[in-house]
Design a protein around this motif. Structure first.
Motif, PDB file in Angstrom:
ATOM      1  N   ARG A   1       0.657  -1.190  -0.079  1.00 25.12           N
ATOM      2  CA  ARG A   1       0.104  -0.145  -0.161  1.00 25.12           C
ATOM      3  C   ARG A   1       0.846   1.159  -0.017  1.00 25.12           C
ATOM      4  O   ARG A   1       1.745   1.575   0.719  1.00 25.12           O
ATOM      5  N   GLY A   2       0.500   2.096  -0.842  1.00 22.49           N
ATOM      6  CA  GLY A   2       1.191   3.339  -1.061  1.00 22.49           C
ATOM      7  C   GLY A   2       2.720   3.348  -1.150  1.00 22.49           C
ATOM      8  O   GLY A   2       3.284   4.128  -0.610  1.00 22.49           O
ATOM      9  N   LEU A   3       3.263   2.475  -1.842  1.00 21.86           N
ATOM     10  CA  LEU A   3       4.726   2.148  -1.992  1.00 21.86           C
ATOM     11  C   LEU A   3       5.398   3.476  -2.922  1.00 21.86           C
ATOM     12  O   LEU A   3       5.157   3.616  -4.171  1.00 21.86           O
TER      13      LEU A   3
ATOM     14  N   GLY B   1       3.453   5.780  -5.097  1.00 24.54           N
ATOM     15  CA  GLY B   1       2.376   5.276  -4.678  1.00 24.54           C
ATOM     16  C   GLY B   1       1.754   3.879  -5.141  1.00 24.54           C
ATOM     17  O   GLY B   1       0.515   3.840  -5.775  1.00 24.54           O
ATOM     18  N   VAL B   2       2.571   2.798  -5.140  1.00 26.60           N
ATOM     19  CA  VAL B   2       1.962   1.476  -5.803  1.00 26.60           C
ATOM     20  C   VAL B   2       1.378   0.832  -4.640  1.00 26.60           C
ATOM     21  O   VAL B   2       1.590   0.706  -3.519  1.00 26.60           O
ATOM     22  N   ASP B   3      -0.100   0.318  -5.172  1.00 23.93           N
ATOM     23  CA  ASP B   3      -0.981  -0.515  -4.404  1.00 23.93           C
ATOM     24  C   ASP B   3      -0.905  -1.834  -4.816  1.00 23.93           C
ATOM     25  O   ASP B   3      -1.225  -1.991  -6.430  1.00 23.93           O
ATOM     26  N   LEU B   4      -0.489  -3.024  -4.452  1.00 30.51           N
ATOM     27  CA  LEU B   4      -0.543  -4.176  -5.019  1.00 30.51           C
ATOM     28  C   LEU B   4      -1.104  -5.176  -4.021  1.00 30.51           C
ATOM     29  O   LEU B   4      -0.525  -5.399  -2.910  1.00 30.51           O
ATOM     30  N   ASP B   5      -1.837  -6.074  -4.534  1.00 31.11           N
ATOM     31  CA  ASP B   5      -2.286  -7.507  -3.758  1.00 31.11           C
ATOM     32  C   ASP B   5      -2.079  -8.799  -4.619  1.00 31.11           C
ATOM     33  O   ASP B   5      -2.370  -8.606  -5.809  1.00 31.11           O
TER      34      ASP B   5
ATOM     35  N   PRO C   1      11.694   0.911   0.949  1.00 30.22           N
ATOM     36  CA  PRO C   1      10.766   1.928   0.442  1.00 30.22           C
ATOM     37  C   PRO C   1      11.025   3.325   1.166  1.00 30.22           C
ATOM     38  O   PRO C   1      11.446   3.466   2.263  1.00 30.22           O
ATOM     39  N   ASP C   2      10.607   4.646   0.548  1.00 31.59           N
ATOM     40  CA  ASP C   2      10.579   5.668   1.085  1.00 31.59           C
ATOM     41  C   ASP C   2       9.398   5.865   1.973  1.00 31.59           C
ATOM     42  O   ASP C   2       9.388   6.370   3.053  1.00 31.59           O
ATOM     43  N   ALA C   3       8.338   5.259   1.466  1.00 32.94           N
ATOM     44  CA  ALA C   3       7.015   5.199   2.338  1.00 32.94           C
ATOM     45  C   ALA C   3       6.276   4.005   1.665  1.00 32.94           C
ATOM     46  O   ALA C   3       6.383   3.537   0.550  1.00 32.94           O
ATOM     47  N   GLY C   4       5.267   3.877   2.458  1.00 31.48           N
ATOM     48  CA  GLY C   4       4.366   2.559   2.091  1.00 31.48           C
ATOM     49  C   GLY C   4       4.330   1.555   3.300  1.00 31.48           C
ATOM     50  O   GLY C   4       5.192   1.409   4.178  1.00 31.48           O
ATOM     51  N   GLU C   5       3.435   0.719   2.985  1.00 33.36           N
ATOM     52  CA  GLU C   5       2.993  -0.604   4.106  1.00 33.36           C
ATOM     53  C   GLU C   5       3.171  -1.881   3.285  1.00 33.36           C
ATOM     54  O   GLU C   5       2.673  -1.988   2.197  1.00 33.36           O
ATOM     55  N   ILE C   6       3.845  -2.943   3.829  1.00 33.79           N
ATOM     56  CA  ILE C   6       4.142  -4.141   3.000  1.00 33.79           C
ATOM     57  C   ILE C   6       3.831  -4.959   4.121  1.00 33.79           C
ATOM     58  O   ILE C   6       4.327  -5.226   5.153  1.00 33.79           O
ATOM     59  N   THR C   7       2.856  -6.165   3.623  1.00 28.25           N
ATOM     60  CA  THR C   7       2.428  -7.152   4.549  1.00 28.25           C
ATOM     61  C   THR C   7       2.814  -8.413   3.558  1.00 28.25           C
ATOM     62  O   THR C   7       2.212  -8.533   2.424  1.00 28.25           O
ATOM     63  N   ALA C   8       3.920  -9.261   4.045  1.00 29.06           N
ATOM     64  CA  ALA C   8       4.402 -10.305   3.235  1.00 29.06           C
ATOM     65  C   ALA C   8       4.650 -11.393   4.051  1.00 29.06           C
ATOM     66  O   ALA C   8       5.622 -11.268   5.002  1.00 29.06           O
TER      67      ALA C   8
ATOM     68  N   ARG D   1       3.973   4.176 -11.445  1.00 25.69           N
ATOM     69  CA  ARG D   1       2.472   3.839 -11.186  1.00 25.69           C
ATOM     70  C   ARG D   1       1.679   2.806 -11.805  1.00 25.69           C
ATOM     71  O   ARG D   1       2.117   2.660 -13.100  1.00 25.69           O
ATOM     72  N   ILE D   2       0.720   2.205 -11.308  1.00 18.34           N
ATOM     73  CA  ILE D   2       0.038   1.220 -11.799  1.00 18.34           C
ATOM     74  C   ILE D   2      -1.042   1.895 -12.727  1.00 18.34           C
ATOM     75  O   ILE D   2      -1.864   2.598 -12.243  1.00 18.34           O
TER      76      ILE D   2
END
Length: 232
Positions: free
Chosen positions: A5-7, A19-23, A53-60, A206-207
């Protein structure tokens, strides 16, 4: 599941991700497409922790990475290379010498080799394998880590068409049959459309495209690889 989220990521003044969002869900093969510099590989490297990353949240949950450059120890056996994927749980005294690898680790590695169709080459030196065979061994090594998320950065770019198809078929099987969440960066749109469940297109970090592979048109693909109008 892989969730991003928001990478965002920049190198100096150059914005690579904006600001990449990916699932990527368990049981799904997602392919990332885009021109060079669009942010595909950086997205995966951030997801696995190789790039901050500079910003964003990652769940892996337990991601593993497969690379274009396969990085097997060529003088070691195929089995020893796959065992290397499970060394994190061993004390240093047993992780440096293959002869000290426990029987349980070797059995797990053989199971992983069987899964990728390479059990019959377990005793061979890794350097004697073809490129496609080496990539399948690298996938087995990732499986030996106990990973639930498999990230592949251009895994078939150095392979001939037949070997590339075999590797992509294997990645799809690992998603659909074994329930892994699999994301791959490719530069071959035709392979993406044949093997992926979903295609993500990146342009300038960007996506700009996200759809089922069966819904992607030639025009969609062309837009991802159009000449950069901002370059002039």
């Amino acid at each position: 599941m892989l969730s991003v989220r928001g990478l965002t990521k920049s190198y100096g003044d150059r914005r690579v991700l904006a600001g990449v969002d990916l699932d990527v869900a368990p049981g799904e093969l997602v392919v990332l497409l885009g021109a060079n510099g669009s942010g595909k590989s950086t997205t995966l490297r951030c997801a696995v922790g190789l790039t901050t990353p500079d910003a964003g949240e990652i769940t892996a949950d337990r991601p593993a990475m497969i690379f274009q450059q396969i990085h097997l120890v060529r003088r070691r056996s195929v089995l020893d290379n796959v065992c290397a994927g499970g060394l994190a749980g061993l004390p240093p005294s047993r992780s440096l010498v293959p002869a000290l690898f426990p029987k349980s680790l070797r059995e797990k590695a053989m199971t992983c080799l069987s899964r990728v169709g390479m059990a019959d080459r377990a005793a061979d030196r890794a350097g004697g394998l073809s490129g496609g065979q080496q990539q399948r061994v690298a996938i087995a090594r990732a499986l030996c880590q106990g990973s639930t998320i498999l990230l592949a950065d251009e895994p078939v770019s150095a392979l001939d068409p037949a070997a590339a198809t075999q590797v992509m078929t294997l990645l799809a099987e690992l998603a659909h049959t074994d329930g892994l969440a699999v994301a791959a960066v490719l530069h071959q749109p035709d392979l993406a459309r044949r093997h992926a469940d979903r295609i993500i297109g990146l342009l300038h970090g960007r996506i700009t495209l996200s759809a089922k592979a069966s819904e992607i048109s030639e025009e969609d693909i062309a837009a991802l690889y159009a000449p950069d109008r901002d370059a002039a």
